[in-house]
Design a protein around this motif. Structure first.
Motif, mmCIF file in Angstrom:
data_model
loop_
_atom_site.group_PDB
_atom_site.id
_atom_site.type_symbol
_atom_site.label_atom_id
_atom_site.label_comp_id
_atom_site.label_asym_id
_atom_site.label_seq_id
_atom_site.Cartn_x
_atom_site.Cartn_y
_atom_site.Cartn_z
ATOM 1 N N SER A 246 0.955 1.002 1.024
ATOM 2 C CA SER A 246 0.094 0.702 1.521
ATOM 3 C C SER A 246 -0.373 -0.406 2.291
ATOM 4 C CB SER A 246 -1.459 1.072 0.949
ATOM 5 O OG SER A 246 -1.647 0.097 -0.400
ATOM 6 N N GLY A 247 -1.550 -0.967 3.314
ATOM 7 C CA GLY A 247 -1.250 -2.128 3.750
ATOM 8 C C GLY A 247 -1.582 -3.365 2.386
ATOM 9 N N HIS A 248 -1.677 -2.986 1.173
ATOM 10 C CA HIS A 248 -2.457 -3.516 0.742
ATOM 11 C C HIS A 248 -1.682 -3.819 -0.416
ATOM 12 C CE1 HIS A 248 -6.764 -4.880 1.585
ATOM 13 N NE2 HIS A 248 -7.539 -3.961 0.796
ATOM 14 N N GLN B 143 0.689 -7.212 0.716
ATOM 15 C CA GLN B 143 0.155 -7.939 0.294
ATOM 16 C C GLN B 143 0.466 -7.958 -1.360
ATOM 17 O OE1 GLN B 143 -2.362 -7.601 4.365
ATOM 18 N NE2 GLN B 143 -4.028 -7.877 1.991
ATOM 19 N N TYR C 56 -9.203 -8.565 7.485
ATOM 20 C CA TYR C 56 -9.980 -7.240 7.467
ATOM 21 C C TYR C 56 -10.706 -8.186 5.956
ATOM 22 C CZ TYR C 56 -10.211 -2.778 4.297
ATOM 23 O OH TYR C 56 -9.867 -2.020 4.467
ATOM 24 N N GLU D 146 -3.911 -13.351 10.268
ATOM 25 C CA GLU D 146 -3.908 -12.128 10.777
ATOM 26 C C GLU D 146 -3.964 -12.515 12.143
ATOM 27 O OE1 GLU D 146 -7.267 -9.642 10.497
ATOM 28 O OE2 GLU D 146 -6.637 -9.147 7.764
ATOM 29 N N ASN E 254 -8.578 -8.638 12.011
ATOM 30 C CA ASN E 254 -9.475 -7.301 12.494
ATOM 31 C C ASN E 254 -11.150 -7.707 11.418
ATOM 32 O OD1 ASN E 254 -10.910 -4.390 11.875
ATOM 33 N ND2 ASN E 254 -9.663 -3.935 10.346
ATOM 34 N N ASP F 69 0.182 -11.224 8.373
ATOM 35 C CA ASP F 69 -0.689 -9.608 9.054
ATOM 36 C C ASP F 69 -0.297 -9.386 10.213
ATOM 37 O OD1 ASP F 69 -2.017 -7.223 8.766
ATOM 38 O OD2 ASP F 69 -3.633 -7.935 7.556
ATOM 39 N N SER G 185 -0.524 -3.456 7.530
ATOM 40 C CA SER G 185 -0.605 -1.744 7.177
ATOM 41 C C SER G 185 -0.488 -0.572 8.485
ATOM 42 C CB SER G 185 -2.159 -1.519 7.531
ATOM 43 O OG SER G 185 -2.700 -0.947 6.801
ATOM 44 N N THR H 77 -0.384 1.981 7.945
ATOM 45 C CA THR H 77 -1.624 2.998 7.806
ATOM 46 C C THR H 77 -1.767 3.377 9.469
ATOM 47 O OG1 THR H 77 -2.225 2.256 6.443
ATOM 48 C CG2 THR H 77 -4.161 3.503 7.269
ATOM 49 N N LYS H 78 -2.189 1.584 10.177
ATOM 50 C CA LYS H 78 -2.745 1.994 11.159
ATOM 51 C C LYS H 78 -2.303 2.886 12.986
ATOM 52 C CE LYS H 78 -6.045 0.636 9.077
ATOM 53 N NZ LYS H 78 -5.880 0.143 7.671
ATOM 54 N N MET I 59 -0.804 6.939 4.971
ATOM 55 C CA MET I 59 -0.991 5.709 4.491
ATOM 56 C C MET I 59 0.314 4.988 3.978
ATOM 57 S SD MET I 59 -4.023 4.980 4.103
ATOM 58 C CE MET I 59 -4.069 3.473 2.850
HETATM 59 C C1 LIG Z 1 -5.820 -5.602 9.640
HETATM 60 C C2 LIG Z 1 -5.744 -5.028 7.990
HETATM 61 N N1 LIG Z 1 -4.281 -5.317 6.634
HETATM 62 C C3 LIG Z 1 -5.022 -4.648 5.782
HETATM 63 C C4 LIG Z 1 -4.752 -4.026 5.439
HETATM 64 C C5 LIG Z 1 -4.968 -3.002 4.687
HETATM 65 O O1 LIG Z 1 -3.903 -1.868 4.446
HETATM 66 P P1 LIG Z 1 -4.343 -0.543 3.480
HETATM 67 O O2 LIG Z 1 -5.171 0.612 3.905
HETATM 68 O O3 LIG Z 1 -3.247 0.207 4.392
HETATM 69 O O4 LIG Z 1 -4.499 -0.512 2.460
HETATM 70 C C6 LIG Z 1 -5.934 -3.159 6.313
HETATM 71 C C7 LIG Z 1 -6.758 -1.780 6.721
HETATM 72 O O5 LIG Z 1 -7.651 -1.324 7.197
HETATM 73 C C8 LIG Z 1 -5.785 -3.700 7.686
HETATM 74 O O6 LIG Z 1 -7.212 -4.064 8.816
#
Ligand SMILES: Cc1ncc(COP(=O)(O)O)c(C=O)c1O
Length: 426
Positions: free
Chosen positions: A87-89, A92, A113, A156, A160, A185, A207, A209-210, A219
């Motif tokens: 995942s994005g988290h 990180q 975010y 970023e 977001n 990011d 992420s 995921t987006k 994810m």
């Molecule tokens: C800019 C940004 N970075 C990181 C994340 C975290 O990503 P993930 O939900 O895939 O863990 C998000 C999730 O919305 C995001 O918008």
């Protein structure tokens, strides 16, 4: 193709990292849905475990479907290597685990975010990694937040919930002077709009995921190694610059050169923390990327039309979208993202909290979800959902005041989106 030796972005989106399967001839990268890989012989196994040969051992660390995704994103970001995670988290977490020791600090933009703000304030504190926040619009404040414990700077590219574009080159100059890596990011921009490495970023995270996935069905996270930062000989980054006993005394930054950081993330942090991406999700994200340039352009074009429409609407107090001339980020958007300012925007509906929730309830085409970057248009009212636990002043500081509505504009016909917004605002 821009030149004979350098394929264009759309060509790379389709072809980078992928080749017909050597065993079956399958044209699309197969889903290697296996946990483990058979070694050729005992010497091969020993070489793989010692990092003396490249190959697959176990899907927590490498997998051929995931490798195709990693190679493709590295190519799109103009970087030597990338690593895909769950995942994005997770991206990180793996990046900071590779850089930080307990008691270290990093500087992060206040415009992030909300989930990243939580991760940095709470989970990272438990590891002894301390964040110092700085307003990204005040580079003097960013410089002032750096101490001798600072190990990285995090921003970023387009923040977001939308409307904010970061001066990446300005941040890169500060990071270079402090001799720390700049982590960007790039989730909201995607490499179609902004390639942070070209502006001086050392590490890029996503992420996936987006927008990389694009269809709201998987994810994923990506870490991109820009390949330029001098880790070797810098004792502040021992995961890269100190000999590793488990790899026969190898120093990763020395052995792997311009992809040393990606290797350290994989062979130390991903190996030990374990947030691997599933090969099935890697496959879906790989497929999504094939249409990235078409999708991103349509997201941007639709979002600009929606932003202009809302800005002229009598029921709307303000619109935050960097593609609008009146935005304070318009100049930065023109400089860093001339093809468009992304697909996410926020606006303030007249009538405050009640009007905000009523609007969400009345929308028909927009889905009420906590996500962005889908082909479908999405809406959320942050004050009643993602930011509801914050005090009123904190909500306003985070851009989530009572009247704020966030839209992630999809790929539908824009006339249908405008009609839906009009009937909901009426
Ligand atoms: C800019 C940004 N970075 C990181 C994340 C975290 O990503 P993930 O939900 O895939 O863990 C998000 C999730 O919305 C995001 O918008």
């Amino acid at each position: 193709m821009t030149a004979a030796d350098e394929p264009g972005f759309s060509t790379l989106s389709i072809h980078a990292g992928a080749r017909p399967d050597p065993t079956t001839g399958a044209r699309v990268t197969p889903i290697y849905q296996t946990t483990a890989f058979v070694f050729d012989d005992v010497d091969h196994a020993a070489a793989l475990f010692g990092l003396q040969a490249f190959g697959n051992i176990y899907t927590r660390i490498t997998n051929p479907t995931t490798a195709a995704l990693e190679e493709r994103v590295a190519a799109l970001e103009g970087a030597p290597a990338a690593l895909a995670v769950a995942s994005g988290h997770a991206a990180q977490m793996v990046v900071f685990h590779t850089l930080m020791q307990p008691g270290d600090e990093f500087v992060a933009s206040t415009k992030l975010y909300g989930g990243s703000i939580n991760q940095f304030n709470h989970a990272f504190k438990n590891f002894g990694w301390n964040v110092r926040w700085a307003d990204p619009d005040d580079l003097g404040a960013v410089r002032g937040a750096i101490t001798d414990k600072t190990k990285a700077i995090f921003v970023e590219s387009i923040a977001n919930p939308g409307g904010v574009v970061t001066d990446i080159a300005g941040f890169a100059a500060i990071a270079k002077q402090a001799k720390v890596p700049l982590i960007v990011d790039n989730t909201l921009a995607s490499p179609y709009l902004i390639r942070p490495v070209e502006h001086g970023a050392d590490i890029v995270v996503h992420s996936a995921t987006k927008y990389l996935c694009g269809h709201g069905n998987s994810m994923g996270g990506i870490i991109v190694d820009g390949g330029v930062f001098e880790w070797l000989g810098d004792p502040r980054y021992p995961m890269l610059s100190a000999p590793r006993p488990e790899y026969g005394g190898m120093t990763l930054a020395e052995t792997f050169g311009n992809f040393g950081f990606a290797m350290a993330c994989r062979a130390l942090s991903l190996r030990d923390l374990g947030p691997a991406i599933s090969p099935f999700n890697a496959f879906l994200i790989l497929t999504g990327i094939e249409t990235l340039s078409l999708r991103m352009q349509r997201h941007c074009d639709n979002a600009l039309a929606v932003a202009r429409h809302l800005a002229a609407h009598p029921a709307v107090g303000w619109v935050s979208y960097a593609g609008l001339r009146e935005s304070r980020y318009y100049e930065l958007a023109q400089r860093y993202a001339p093809k468009g300012a992304g697909g996410v925007l926020t606006f303030g509906v007249n009538g405050g909290y009640e009007a905000g929730v009523a609007l969400v309830a009345r929308l028909r085409l927009f889905s009420h979800v906590a996500n962005i970057g889908d082909v479908r248009s999405l809406v959320i009212h942050p004050a009643s959902t993602t930011h509801r636990q914050l005090a009123e002043a904190q909500k306003i500081a985070a851009g989530a005041g009572p009247e704020v509505v966030r839209l992630s504009i999809g790929l539908e016909d824009v006339a249908d989106l405008l009609a839906d917004l009009d009937q909901a605002l009426a």
